[in-house]
Design a protein around this motif. Structure first.
Motif, PDB file in Angstrom:
ATOM      1  N   ASP A  20      52.536  42.595  47.288  1.00 15.12           N
ATOM      2  CA  ASP A  20      52.873  43.976  46.945  1.00 15.12           C
ATOM      3  C   ASP A  20      53.743  44.519  48.065  1.00 15.12           C
ATOM      4  O   ASP A  20      53.236  44.960  49.096  1.00 15.12           O
ATOM      5  N   GLY A  21      55.068  44.419  47.901  1.00 15.94           N
ATOM      6  CA  GLY A  21      55.980  44.815  48.968  1.00 15.94           C
ATOM      7  C   GLY A  21      55.819  43.883  50.150  1.00 15.94           C
ATOM      8  O   GLY A  21      55.964  42.672  50.031  1.00 15.94           O
ATOM      9  N   ASP A  22      55.455  44.445  51.311  1.00 17.17           N
ATOM     10  CA  ASP A  22      55.269  43.646  52.523  1.00 17.17           C
ATOM     11  C   ASP A  22      53.830  43.204  52.722  1.00 17.17           C
ATOM     12  O   ASP A  22      53.509  42.567  53.721  1.00 17.17           O
ATOM     13  N   THR A  23      52.939  43.561  51.806  1.00 23.07           N
ATOM     14  CA  THR A  23      51.519  43.250  51.938  1.00 23.07           C
ATOM     15  C   THR A  23      51.142  42.082  51.027  1.00 23.07           C
ATOM     16  O   THR A  23      51.497  42.063  49.853  1.00 23.07           O
ATOM     17  N   THR A  24      50.417  41.130  51.588  1.00 20.21           N
ATOM     18  CA  THR A  24      49.911  40.005  50.813  1.00 20.21           C
ATOM     19  C   THR A  24      48.390  40.045  50.870  1.00 20.21           C
ATOM     20  O   THR A  24      47.813  40.166  51.943  1.00 20.21           O
ATOM     21  N   THR A  25      47.762  39.975  49.697  1.00 13.81           N
ATOM     22  CA  THR A  25      46.310  40.045  49.595  1.00 13.81           C
ATOM     23  C   THR A  25      45.803  38.831  48.832  1.00 13.81           C
ATOM     24  O   THR A  25      46.333  38.502  47.777  1.00 13.81           O
ATOM     25  N   ALA A  26      44.791  38.174  49.363  1.00 10.61           N
ATOM     26  CA  ALA A  26      44.169  37.038  48.683  1.00 10.61           C
ATOM     27  C   ALA A  26      42.884  37.524  48.023  1.00 10.61           C
ATOM     28  O   ALA A  26      42.019  38.092  48.683  1.00 10.61           O
ATOM     29  N   LEU A  27      42.786  37.322  46.708  1.00  3.77           N
ATOM     30  CA  LEU A  27      41.613  37.730  45.943  1.00  3.77           C
ATOM     31  C   LEU A  27      40.932  36.495  45.372  1.00  3.77           C
ATOM     32  O   LEU A  27      41.596  35.532  44.994  1.00  3.77           O
ATOM     33  N   THR A  28      39.628  36.549  45.274  1.00  3.19           N
ATOM     34  CA  THR A  28      38.875  35.486  44.611  1.00  3.19           C
ATOM     35  C   THR A  28      38.566  35.970  43.203  1.00  3.19           C
ATOM     36  O   THR A  28      38.092  37.086  43.021  1.00  3.19           O
ATOM     37  N   ALA A  29      38.857  35.125  42.226  1.00  2.26           N
ATOM     38  CA  ALA A  29      38.646  35.488  40.831  1.00  2.26           C
ATOM     39  C   ALA A  29      37.873  34.400  40.110  1.00  2.26           C
ATOM     40  O   ALA A  29      37.993  33.220  40.438  1.00  2.26           O
ATOM     41  N   THR A  30      37.113  34.787  39.129  1.00  2.00           N
ATOM     42  CA  THR A  30      36.421  33.848  38.266  1.00  2.00           C
ATOM     43  C   THR A  30      37.396  33.389  37.193  1.00  2.00           C
ATOM     44  O   THR A  30      38.124  34.206  36.620  1.00  2.00           O
ATOM     45  N   ARG A  31      37.433  32.092  36.942  1.00  2.00           N
ATOM     46  CA  ARG A  31      38.282  31.581  35.862  1.00  2.00           C
ATOM     47  C   ARG A  31      37.958  32.329  34.579  1.00  2.00           C
ATOM     48  O   ARG A  31      36.802  32.585  34.276  1.00  2.00           O
ATOM     49  N   GLY A  32      38.996  32.672  33.825  1.00  2.00           N
ATOM     50  CA  GLY A  32      38.811  33.395  32.576  1.00  2.00           C
ATOM     51  C   GLY A  32      38.996  34.894  32.711  1.00  2.00           C
ATOM     52  O   GLY A  32      39.052  35.605  31.716  1.00  2.00           O
ATOM     53  N   THR A  33      39.105  35.392  33.940  1.00  2.00           N
ATOM     54  CA  THR A  33      39.331  36.818  34.168  1.00  2.00           C
ATOM     55  C   THR A  33      40.755  37.169  33.772  1.00  2.00           C
ATOM     56  O   THR A  33      41.685  36.404  34.005  1.00  2.00           O
ATOM     57  N   VAL A  34      40.943  38.347  33.196  1.00  2.00           N
ATOM     58  CA  VAL A  34      42.276  38.833  32.862  1.00  2.00           C
ATOM     59  C   VAL A  34      42.911  39.379  34.142  1.00  2.00           C
ATOM     60  O   VAL A  34      42.284  40.145  34.873  1.00  2.00           O
ATOM     61  N   LEU A  35      44.143  38.995  34.401  1.00  2.00           N
ATOM     62  CA  LEU A  35      44.819  39.371  35.637  1.00  2.00           C
ATOM     63  C   LEU A  35      44.876  40.884  35.829  1.00  2.00           C
ATOM     64  O   LEU A  35      44.631  41.389  36.923  1.00  2.00           O
ATOM     65  N   ARG A  36      45.194  41.634  34.789  1.00  2.00           N
ATOM     66  CA  ARG A  36      45.255  43.094  34.878  1.00  2.00           C
ATOM     67  C   ARG A  36      43.932  43.656  35.393  1.00  2.00           C
ATOM     68  O   ARG A  36      43.909  44.518  36.269  1.00  2.00           O
ATOM     69  N   LEU A  38      41.574  42.152  37.162  1.00  2.00           N
ATOM     70  CA  LEU A  38      41.374  41.781  38.558  1.00  2.00           C
ATOM     71  C   LEU A  38      42.168  42.712  39.474  1.00  2.00           C
ATOM     72  O   LEU A  38      41.639  43.216  40.475  1.00  2.00           O
ATOM     73  N   LEU A  39      43.431  42.930  39.145  1.00  3.24           N
ATOM     74  CA  LEU A  39      44.270  43.801  39.976  1.00  3.24           C
ATOM     75  C   LEU A  39      43.687  45.206  40.066  1.00  3.24           C
ATOM     76  O   LEU A  39      43.540  45.763  41.163  1.00  3.24           O
ATOM     77  N   LEU A  40      43.349  45.782  38.915  1.00  5.13           N
ATOM     78  CA  LEU A  40      42.823  47.152  38.909  1.00  5.13           C
ATOM     79  C   LEU A  40      41.479  47.243  39.633  1.00  5.13           C
ATOM     80  O   LEU A  40      41.224  48.216  40.350  1.00  5.13           O
ATOM     81  N   ASP A  41      40.627  46.231  39.492  1.00  6.74           N
ATOM     82  CA  ASP A  41      39.330  46.222  40.178  1.00  6.74           C
ATOM     83  C   ASP A  41      39.477  46.229  41.695  1.00  6.74           C
ATOM     84  O   ASP A  41      38.571  46.635  42.410  1.00  6.74           O
ATOM     85  N   HIS A  42      40.631  45.747  42.192  1.00  9.73           N
ATOM     86  CA  HIS A  42      40.866  45.688  43.635  1.00  9.73           C
ATOM     87  C   HIS A  42      41.870  46.749  44.102  1.00  9.73           C
ATOM     88  O   HIS A  42      42.413  46.648  45.203  1.00  9.73           O
ATOM     89  N   GLY A  43      42.119  47.746  43.270  1.00 12.29           N
ATOM     90  CA  GLY A  43      42.999  48.844  43.659  1.00 12.29           C
ATOM     91  C   GLY A  43      44.468  48.479  43.726  1.00 12.29           C
ATOM     92  O   GLY A  43      45.244  49.153  44.394  1.00 12.29           O
ATOM     93  N   LEU A  44      44.858  47.424  43.036  1.00 16.35           N
ATOM     94  CA  LEU A  44      46.251  46.990  42.987  1.00 16.35           C
ATOM     95  C   LEU A  44      46.759  47.234  41.571  1.00 16.35           C
ATOM     96  O   LEU A  44      46.301  46.603  40.632  1.00 16.35           O
ATOM     97  N   SER A  45      47.684  48.152  41.413  1.00 12.86           N
ATOM     98  CA  SER A  45      48.115  48.530  40.074  1.00 12.86           C
ATOM     99  C   SER A  45      49.379  47.805  39.643  1.00 12.86           C
ATOM    100  O   SER A  45      50.371  47.791  40.367  1.00 12.86           O
ATOM    101  N   PRO A  46      49.364  47.239  38.437  1.00 12.03           N
ATOM    102  CA  PRO A  46      50.571  46.631  37.890  1.00 12.03           C
ATOM    103  C   PRO A  46      51.486  47.675  37.231  1.00 12.03           C
ATOM    104  O   PRO A  46      52.543  47.325  36.723  1.00 12.03           O
TER     105      PRO A  46
END
Length: 116
Positions: A20-36, A38-46
């Motif tokens: 996200d711009g100059d910031t890189t964030t590593a998230l752990t996700a469960t297989r089968g999760t919808v990307l949208r 996951l992003l919203l759950d971690h405060g990262l908006s698409p």
């Protein structure tokens, strides 16, 4: 690099790297999760500022949750197949996480995002 969750080493979880711009964030996700989700759950908006509240809620209808995938799953939604073909962002609401991937949030996003 900021780390939101530590990897558990479990085969049912994968790492999603979000740029996200100059910031890189590593998230752990469960297989089968919808990307949208996951992003919203971690405060990262698409979404753009305008479409943050005006969107279809993840049903693949409004085409406002576009992201760039650098090593994600093949496109299987009609919009994503066209987006992939013509260089537009993929819909995060139509991407199911099935393995490690890198996602770039679209900068300078208007409503649908521009061609790459």
């Amino acid at each position: 690099m900021s780390e939101s969750d530590g990897s558990s080493g479990d085969e049912s979880t994968v790492t999603v790297t979000v740029v996200d711009g100059d910031t890189t964030t590593a998230l752990t996700a469960t297989r089968g999760t919808v990307l949208r989700d996951l992003l919203l759950d971690h405060g990262l908006s698409p979404y753009s500022a305008l479409t943050e509240r005006l969107n279809c809620g993840g049903r693949g209808l409004c085409a406002t949750c576009g992201v760039r995938l650098h090593d994600g799953p093949e496109a299987d939604h009609w919009h994503d197949r066209l987006a992939d073909r013509f260089g537009y962002p993929r819909l995060s609401c139509q991407v199911t996480i099935d393995g490690d991937m890198t996602v770039r949030l679209v900068e300078d996003k208007r409503v649908w995002g521009g061609r790459e």
